[in-house]
Design an enzyme around this catalytic site. Structure first.
Site, PDB file in Angstrom:
ATOM      1  CB  SER A  21      -5.975  24.841  26.627  1.00 17.65           C
ATOM      2  OG  SER A  21      -4.515  24.654  27.020  1.00 17.65           O
ATOM      3  CE  LYS A  45      -0.275  25.682  31.929  1.00 16.16           C
ATOM      4  NZ  LYS A  45      -0.328  26.736  30.725  1.00 16.16           N
ATOM      5  CG  LEU A  73       2.520  28.673  25.823  1.00 19.66           C
ATOM      6  CD1 LEU A  73       3.363  28.458  24.798  1.00 19.66           C
ATOM      7  CD2 LEU A  73       1.220  27.920  25.869  1.00 19.66           C
ATOM      8  CB  CYS A 131       3.156  30.112  19.848  1.00 19.36           C
ATOM      9  SG  CYS A 131       2.224  28.961  20.662  1.00 19.36           S
ATOM     10  CE  LYS A 166      -7.909  28.932  23.003  1.00 22.21           C
ATOM     11  NZ  LYS A 166      -7.743  28.223  24.159  1.00 22.21           N
ATOM     12  CB  ILE A 192     -11.430  34.512  20.200  1.00 25.60           C
ATOM     13  CG1 ILE A 192     -12.012  35.054  21.633  1.00 25.60           C
ATOM     14  CG2 ILE A 192     -12.060  34.896  19.100  1.00 25.60           C
ATOM     15  CD1 ILE A 192     -12.231  36.317  21.742  1.00 25.60           C
ATOM     16  CB  THR A 194      -6.182  35.756  25.917  1.00 22.95           C
ATOM     17  OG1 THR A 194      -4.876  35.458  25.460  1.00 22.95           O
ATOM     18  CG2 THR A 194      -6.770  34.507  26.909  1.00 22.95           C
ATOM     19  N   GLY A 218     -12.264  36.132  30.263  1.00 19.54           N
ATOM     20  CA  GLY A 218     -13.417  36.588  31.118  1.00 19.54           C
ATOM     21  C   GLY A 218     -14.535  37.208  30.532  1.00 19.54           C
ATOM     22  N   GLY A 245     -14.910  34.010  27.582  1.00 18.25           N
ATOM     23  CA  GLY A 245     -15.786  34.554  28.457  1.00 18.25           C
ATOM     24  C   GLY A 245     -16.957  34.092  28.667  1.00 18.25           C
TER      25      GLY A 245
END
Lengths: 304, 245
Positions: A21, A45, A73, A131, A166, A192, A194, A218, A245
Site C-alpha cells: 500500500s 492506497k 495518507l 495511525c 498491518k 512491518i 515503515t 527500502g 525493503g
C-alpha cells in the site's frame, strides 16, 4: 497448482508478490506499464473515511539504502474509492485486491471496512493500525496491544472478509501486539510498516520533511522486517505477510523462510516501476538455484 | 514512459555550476516539450528527475544545475558512461491554446525545457519571445541557442551584469505577448503568474519519490483538487494553480 502458488487466509494467490500500500496507487498507473494481472494481488492506497490531502511539502527524503516518506495518507476517501477507483481498477486487474484501510478511531476503521466489505473485488482488508488514535492522546493504535485489539474487534464485527492487520515496527515488543490482534480475531498479520525516522537539511539546519518525521522504507529496513516476521511467526498461528525493503526474488524467499505466507513489495516499486513484474519473473530460476520446488513448502522454513 | 539505457556522449559546463549532458538512446517516449527523465545514479536510492532540454533522433540533451548529491555525481561523469533512465515522464507543455506571440519565461536552469518548446513553436511557424532570468552574467546559458532557433531573446540578471537589470518580470514589463509559458523556481513562477495578463502554462519543480505517479510524494493543491507534479504536471494551466501562503 504452480510452483509459485500460495494461500493467504483462504484466498489462493498465483504467486506471493503483492505491491504494498502507498507504492502502487489504485493500480492503474502501473497498468500503463505492464499487465498487472501477473501479480499475486496488490494492496491499494491507504483509504480513510474522509478525503485527505495529506502532509505539506516536502514529503520525501532519501538515505543510504532507502527513503523516508511523510505523505500523510493522501486519498480521495472511501466513497470515491468505491465510486471511481474500483470500477477503473476492474478494467485492468482481474483478481481480488487487498483493501488497505486507515482510521483515527475504531469507529472510522469500521465505517470504511463495512463499505469495502460489500465490494466483490476486495479479497482482504488490510488494516493499518499505525495511525494516531485521536481519542487516545494521538498515540498510534499499533503501539498498544489493547488499542490494536479494539480496532480489530471493531473491524471484525462488520466484515466477513479476511482481516489482515498491518503492524508497526515502532514498538518495544511486536509479538505482544501480534498476539493481541490474533486474540481479537485477526485472520492474518502484515509486517512491518515503515520505521519512524528523520533527516535534517544541512543548508537550512532544519528538518528536511515538513512533517519533521517520516517513515523509513527500502532495503535498509529489510533485516528488521525479517527479524520481526521471524519472531511473530514463532508466536502466532495466523498467516503473515512479510513487508519491508524486499527488492529481489532472493528477498522474497528469505522473507518466506522467516515465516511469511506472502510478501509485499513497497519502495522498490518507486525506484523501478517494473520491480514486481521482474521479481515474479526471476523467482523460478532463483528457486532452482536454491533447490526449492514449491514456494508454499518453505514458509517458516528457517525455524527449528 | 519507457525504461532504457543511455550512453553519455557529452557532459560539459555551460555556465557556473550548470552542465549540458548529451545522451544517446531511445528518445521515442519523449512526446512533448517540458517532460522529464528520471535517472538512476550509483549509490543513490531514489532516481533524479531532470527536465528534457532537447530530444531528437536518439539524442537526448539535459541541462542541469549541481544542487545536491545527485547532480554533483552527474557532473563527474564522462562520455561512454551508461545510465538507466525512465523517459517521457510528465505531461509537458501543450502547444494548443497558444495563439499569437507566446512569451517563454525561464528562471535559471528552468530555461532548459523551454528550449525544446521554442523549437516546437518555431517548427509551427510561431516565433516566441524568450525572457531568461539569471542571477548574474556567469549563470547565463543558451542565449545564443534560443536566438539561433529564431526566438527573440531578452536576458535579465538580478545583479545587472548582463542584459536587463532585475528579474524576469522586470524584463517582461515592456513586452507585448499573447500567452506565457514559464519554468523556474516557485517564487519566479508566482511573480510571472501574478504579473502576466494572459493565459499560460507553468512548469513546477518538486521533490519526488518515484516520478511516475505512484507515491503521492510531490502532490500540490490545485483548483481541481490534489494533483501530482510528476504525473498530472509538471505543467499546470494558469487557472489551475493554487499558491501556498
Amino acid at each position: 497448482m504452480g510452483r509459485l502458488n500460495v494461500d493467504l487466509c483462504g484466498v489462493g494467490l498465483d504467486n506471493p508478490v503483492i505491491p504494498a500500500s502507498g507504492t502502487f496507487g489504485y493500480g492503474h498507473e502501473f497498468a500503463e506499464y505492464y499487465d498487472i494481472d501477473c501479480l499475486g494481488a496488490f494492496s491499494f492506497k491507504g483509504t480513510t473515511k474522509e478525503p485527505r490531502f495529506g502532509n505539506p511539502q516536502p514529503r520525501i527524503a532519501e538515505c543510504a539504502g532507502g527513503m523516508l516518506n511523510a505523505v500523510g495518507l493522501q486519498n480521495p476517501g472511501v466513497d470515491r474509492v468505491i465510486a471511481e477507483e474500483l470500477p477503473r481498477l476492474a478494467k485492468v486487474f482481474h483478481k481480488p485486491v487487498m483493501a488497505n484501510v486507515s482510521g483515527f478511531s475504531p469507529e472510522e476503521y469500521a465505517y470504511v471496512c463495512e463499505r469495502l466489505d460489500k465490494q466483490p473485488q476486495v479479497g482482504w482488508l488490510e488494516v493499518n493500525i499505525s495511525c494516531p488514535n485521536v481519542h487516545g492522546g494521538g498515540m498510534s493504535f499499533g503501539t498498544d496491544p489493547e488499542a490494536a485489539a479494539q480496532v480489530v474487534r471493531a473491524v471484525k464485527a462488520v466484515t466477513a472478509k479476511p482481516v489482515i492487520v498491518k503492524l508497526t515496527p515502532n514498538v518495544t515488543d511486536v509479538v505482544s501486539v501480534a498476539l493481541a490482534c490474533e486474540a481479537a480475531g485477526a485472520d492474518g498479520l502484515s509486517l512491518i510498516n515503515t520505521l519512524q525516522a528523520m533527516r535534517i537539511d544541512l543548508g537550512t539546519k532544519k528538518p528536511l520533511l515538513a512533517n519533521v518525521t517520516g517513515g523509513l522504507s527500502g532495503p535498509a529496513v529489510f533485516p528488521v522486517a525479517v527479524r520481526m516476521v521471524y519472531q511473530v511467526h514463532e508466536a502466532v498461528h495466523i498467516p503473515l505477510v512479510g513487508v519491508g525493503g524486499v527488492s529481489s526474488a532472493e528477498d522474497v524467499i528469505e522473507m518466506m523462510l522467516a515465516g511469511a505466507a506472502a510478501v509485499e513489495i513497497g519502495a522498490a516499486n518507486l525506484t523501478d516501476p517494473y520491480a514486481c513484474r521482474d521479481i515474479i519473473r526471476d523467482l523460478p530460476a532463483v528457486m532452482d538455484r536454491y533447490g526449492i520446488q514449491n514456494l508454499r513448502d518453505i514458509i517458516g522454513g528457517a525455524h527449528g | 514512459m519507457e525504461k532504457g539505457v543511455f550512453t553519455i556522449t557529452e557532459n560539459v559546463p555551460v555556465a557556473a555550476g550548470v552542465y549540458r549532458m548529451v545522451l544517446a538512446g531511445d528518445t521515442s517516449a519523449v512526446t512533448a516539450p517540458g517532460q522529464f527523465v528520471d535517472i538512476r545514479l550509483p549509490d543513490l536510492y531514489l532516481r533524479r528527475p531532470i527536465s528534457v532540454c532537447d530530444a531528437a533522433d536518439g539524442r537526448l540533451t539535459l541541462v542541469y544545475k549541481t544542487v545536491g548529491r545527485g547532480t554533483e555525481r552527474m557532473a563527474d561523469m564522462g562520455p561512454g558512461r551508461e545510465l538507466e533512465l525512465l523517459t517521457g515522464l510528465g505531461n509537458g507543455f501543450s502547444l494548443d491554446g497558444c495563439s499569437g506571440r507566446p512569451l517563454l519565461a525561464g528562471g535559471g536552469v528552468g530555461a532548459a525545457p523551454l528550449y525544446l518548446l521554442a523549437k516546437r513553436l518555431v517548427q509551427r511557424g510561431v516565433r516566441p519571445l524568450a525572457v531568461l532570468g539569471f542571477n548574474g552574467a556567469s549563470d547565463v546559458f543558451y542565449a545564443d541557442e534560443f536566438a539561433a532557433l529564431g526566438a527573440d531573446v531578452t536576458i535579465a540578471t538580478a545583479d545587472g551584469s548582463r542584459g536587463v537589470k532585475g528579474f524576469v518580470t522586470d524584463a517582461m514589463a515592456g513586452l507585448s505577448y499573447s500567452y506565457v509559458y514559464a519554468c523556474g523556481p516557485e517564487p519566479m513562477l508566482r511573480a510571472v503568474w501574478e504579473s502576466s495578463a494572459t493565459d499560460g502554462q507553468f512548469s513546477f519543480e518538486a521533490r519526488m519519490g518515484c516520478g511516475f505517479g505512484a507515491c503521492m510524494g510531490c502532490t500540490r493543491q490545485t483548483v481541481n483538487g490534489p494533483r501530482r507534479v510528476c504525473k498530472d504536471g509538471p505543467v499546470f494551466l494558469k487557472g489551475e494553480i493554487v499558491w501556498d501562503g
